[in-house]
Design a protein around this motif. Structure first.
Motif, mmCIF file in Angstrom:
data_model
loop_
_atom_site.group_PDB
_atom_site.id
_atom_site.type_symbol
_atom_site.label_atom_id
_atom_site.label_comp_id
_atom_site.label_asym_id
_atom_site.label_seq_id
_atom_site.Cartn_x
_atom_site.Cartn_y
_atom_site.Cartn_z
ATOM 1 N N ALA A 292 0.847 -1.205 0.000
ATOM 2 C CA ALA A 292 0.000 0.000 0.000
ATOM 3 C C ALA A 292 0.877 1.248 0.000
ATOM 4 C CB ALA A 292 -0.926 -0.014 1.214
ATOM 5 N N GLN A 293 1.921 1.236 0.842
ATOM 6 C CA GLN A 293 2.800 2.414 0.903
ATOM 7 C C GLN A 293 3.566 2.575 -0.409
ATOM 8 O OE1 GLN A 293 4.778 1.524 4.552
ATOM 9 N NE2 GLN A 293 3.306 2.682 5.776
ATOM 10 N N ALA A 294 3.946 1.442 -1.030
ATOM 11 C CA ALA A 294 4.677 1.503 -2.303
ATOM 12 C C ALA A 294 3.799 2.136 -3.379
ATOM 13 C CB ALA A 294 5.107 0.097 -2.727
ATOM 14 N N PHE A 295 2.530 1.747 -3.439
ATOM 15 C CA PHE A 295 1.666 2.321 -4.483
ATOM 16 C C PHE A 295 1.392 3.797 -4.202
ATOM 17 C CE2 PHE A 295 -2.232 3.375 -6.721
ATOM 18 C CZ PHE A 295 -1.800 3.102 -8.010
ATOM 19 N N ALA A 296 1.267 4.135 -2.921
ATOM 20 C CA ALA A 296 0.990 5.542 -2.585
ATOM 21 C C ALA A 296 2.138 6.450 -3.007
ATOM 22 C CB ALA A 296 0.722 5.660 -1.086
ATOM 23 N N ALA A 297 3.345 5.877 -3.201
ATOM 24 C CA ALA A 297 4.517 6.698 -3.555
ATOM 25 C C ALA A 297 4.723 6.811 -5.066
ATOM 26 C CB ALA A 297 5.764 6.094 -2.917
ATOM 27 N N VAL A 298 3.856 6.189 -5.876
ATOM 28 C CA VAL A 298 4.092 6.294 -7.326
ATOM 29 C C VAL A 298 3.480 7.577 -7.875
ATOM 30 C CG1 VAL A 298 4.221 3.773 -7.586
ATOM 31 C CG2 VAL A 298 2.094 4.967 -8.174
ATOM 32 N N GLU A 299 4.104 8.038 -8.972
ATOM 33 C CA GLU A 299 3.773 9.353 -9.501
ATOM 34 C C GLU A 299 2.548 9.336 -10.426
ATOM 35 O OE1 GLU A 299 6.521 10.453 -12.521
ATOM 36 O OE2 GLU A 299 6.291 12.573 -12.171
ATOM 37 N N ALA A 300 2.490 8.326 -11.299
ATOM 38 C CA ALA A 300 1.340 8.110 -12.187
ATOM 39 C C ALA A 300 1.097 9.257 -13.162
ATOM 40 C CB ALA A 300 0.079 7.831 -11.354
ATOM 41 N N ALA A 301 2.171 9.924 -13.612
ATOM 42 C CA ALA A 301 1.989 11.061 -14.528
ATOM 43 C C ALA A 301 1.291 10.648 -15.821
ATOM 44 C CB ALA A 301 3.345 11.691 -14.845
ATOM 45 N N THR A 302 1.699 9.502 -16.374
ATOM 46 C CA THR A 302 1.080 9.055 -17.629
ATOM 47 C C THR A 302 -0.409 8.788 -17.431
ATOM 48 O OG1 THR A 302 3.201 8.139 -18.365
ATOM 49 C CG2 THR A 302 1.221 7.292 -19.445
ATOM 50 N N ASP A 303 -0.762 8.262 -16.259
ATOM 51 C CA ASP A 303 -2.182 7.994 -15.964
ATOM 52 C C ASP A 303 -2.985 9.275 -15.802
ATOM 53 O OD1 ASP A 303 -2.009 5.021 -15.571
ATOM 54 O OD2 ASP A 303 -0.486 5.744 -14.179
ATOM 55 N N TRP A 304 -2.354 10.303 -15.210
ATOM 56 C CA TRP A 304 -3.075 11.571 -15.030
ATOM 57 C C TRP A 304 -3.177 12.332 -16.342
ATOM 58 C CZ3 TRP A 304 -6.304 12.435 -11.270
ATOM 59 C CH2 TRP A 304 -6.136 11.749 -10.074
ATOM 60 N N LEU A 305 -2.341 11.917 -17.331
ATOM 61 C CA LEU A 305 -2.441 12.540 -18.659
ATOM 62 C C LEU A 305 -3.443 11.785 -19.539
ATOM 63 C CD1 LEU A 305 -0.897 14.753 -20.494
ATOM 64 C CD2 LEU A 305 0.040 12.720 -21.611
ATOM 65 N N LEU A 306 -3.226 10.466 -19.687
ATOM 66 C CA LEU A 306 -3.971 9.704 -20.699
ATOM 67 C C LEU A 306 -5.017 8.757 -20.116
ATOM 68 C CD1 LEU A 306 -1.192 8.612 -23.253
ATOM 69 C CD2 LEU A 306 -2.857 10.453 -23.465
ATOM 70 N N GLY A 307 -5.130 8.709 -18.779
ATOM 71 C CA GLY A 307 -6.042 7.740 -18.189
ATOM 72 C C GLY A 307 -7.190 8.362 -17.409
ATOM 73 N N TYR A 308 -6.884 8.799 -16.188
ATOM 74 C CA TYR A 308 -7.952 9.233 -15.275
ATOM 75 C C TYR A 308 -8.835 10.352 -15.849
ATOM 76 C CZ TYR A 308 -4.979 6.610 -12.004
ATOM 77 O OH TYR A 308 -4.227 5.641 -11.387
ATOM 78 N N PRO A 309 -8.264 11.359 -16.535
ATOM 79 C CA PRO A 309 -9.162 12.406 -17.057
ATOM 80 C C PRO A 309 -10.178 11.856 -18.056
ATOM 81 C CG PRO A 309 -6.866 13.122 -17.126
ATOM 82 C CD PRO A 309 -6.845 11.662 -16.799
#
Ligand SMILES: C[S@@+](CC[C@H](N)C(=O)[O-])C[C@H]1O[C@@H](n2cnc3c(N)ncnc32)[C@H](O)[C@@H]1O
Length: 264
Positions: A26-43
Motif C-alpha cells: 500500500a505504501q509503495a503504491f501511494a509513492a508512485v507518480e502516475a503522470a502518464t495515468d493523469w495525462l492519458l487515463g484518469y481524465p
C-alpha cells in the motif's frame, strides 16, 4: 534478452501475496507518480462518467487503492463516491487522505461488503485487472461490479495495454523491450515514484481485446474501447500537465485503454 528471471523487490508483489498487498504494498503504491495515468487515463475515465452520472449519485471506485482518484472524482463530479478494495491497508491510507470520499468498503471473498445489489449509479475500475492471475478472477470482478450496478448504469474500466511493452513512458514501463507476452503471463511493470526512482511490480499481461468478451459474459452490453491520445488531452486534462513534458513516448504509442460498458 529479457530480465524475466529478475524478481521484484520486497514490496513488488511477492509470491506470497498479490500485487500491492499488505502495508508495504500500500505504501509503495501511494509513492508512485502516475503522470502518464493523469495525462492519458484518469481524465478520460472522468470524462466518460461526467456525461453519465449526476451530482449526488453513487459512484463506486472498485479497487480504489489509496483513494487519490476516488477523491478527485468526488470533487470534480460532485458524485457520492464510495471506495472498495481487497486491501485493508489501502483502505486505511485512503480513509486518512481521500476526505471527499463518502465511504470505504472492504472486498472479501470477491464481494464488496456492505453494498447491496444495484446500489451504484456507476462504477469505475482503474488499474486493478493487471494484478489478477486468471481469467476466472477477471470474470469474478466483472460479475461483482455488475451486481453493484443498477440496470443500464455505466461501467468505466482503465487498463494498460501489454502490447505496448518495452516502451519507457513518463511514469511507467510494461515488461521488456522486444518481448511479447501471452495472455495472463507474468510481466514486470515499472512505475516511477515521486522521488524519481522506479518501483517494480509483478503483473499479468491481459490483452485489452479480452475485456469485451468477459464483460458480455458478465451481463454487460454496449462495450466500447478507446485509446486516449495526447492530441485529445487538451480537451480533458490540465494544460499545465500537458506543457510540463514532451510526452514523446505517450504521443508515439499511447499505452492506456478505456473500456466502457452498460449493465444489461
Ligand atoms: C494498482 S492499484 C490501483 C489503485 C487505484 N485504482 C488507482 O488507479 O490509483 C490496484 C488496487 O486494486 C486492489 N485490488 C486488487 N485485486 C482486487 C480485487 N479483486 N478486488 C478489489 N480490489 C482489488 C489492490 O489492493 C490495489 O489497491
Amino acid at each position: 534478452m529479457s530480465d524475466r528471471s529478475q524478481q521484484p523487490g520486497p514490496s513488488g508483489g511477492t509470491p506470497e501475496g498479490p500485487a500491492w498487498s499488505g502495508r508495504e504494498g500500500a505504501q509503495a503504491f501511494a509513492a508512485v507518480e502516475a503522470a502518464t495515468d493523469w495525462l492519458l487515463g484518469y481524465p478520460f475515465v472522468l470524462r466518460e462518467l461526467a456525461g453519465r452520472i449526476g451530482a449526488g449519485q453513487v459512484l463506486v471506485d472498485y479497487g480504489c487503492g489509496p483513494g487519490r482518484v476516488a477523491d478527485h472524482a468526488a470533487r470534480v463530479l460532485g458524485a457520492r463516491v464510495l471506495g472498495a478494495d481487497t486491501s485493508p491497508q489501502m483502505l486505511e491510507l485512503a480513509r486518512a487522505s481521500a476526505t471527499a470520499v463518502a465511504g470505504f468498503h472492504l472486498v472479501e471473498n470477491g464481494r464488496v461488503t456492505g453494498l447491496p445489489d444495484g446500489c451504484a449509479d456507476a462504477v469505475m475500475c482503474n488499474h486493478v485487472l493487471a494484478s489478477l492471475p486468471t481469467q476466472d478472477a477477471l470474470l469474478g470482478v466483472f460479475t461483482e461490479i455488475r451486481r453493484l450496478l443498477r440496470p443500464h448504469a455505466p461501467f468505466v474500466l482503465l487498463t494498460t495495454d501489454p502490447a505496448c511493452s518495452g516502451t519507457e513512458y513518463a511514469s511507467l514501463r510494461i515488461g521488456e523491450p522486444g518481448e511479447a507476452y501471452a495472455p495472463g503471463e507474468e510481466v514486470t511493470v515499472r512505475l516511477r515514484r515521486t522521488d524519481g526512482t522506479w518501483q517494480r511490480m509483478r503483473n499479468h499481461a491481459w490483452p485489452v481485446g479480452l475485456y469485451p468478451v468477459l464483460l458480455e459474459r458478465a451481463r454487460f452490453r454496449d462495450v466500447v474501447q478507446h485509446r486516449p491520445s495526447v492530441q485529445e488531452v487538451l480537451t480533458v486534462a490540465a494544460p499545465d500537465l500537458v506543457a510540463a513534458r514532451p510526452w514523446s513516448a505517450e504521443r508515439a504509442r499511447p499505452p492506456l485503454v478505456v473500456t466502457t460498458a452498460v449493465a444489461a
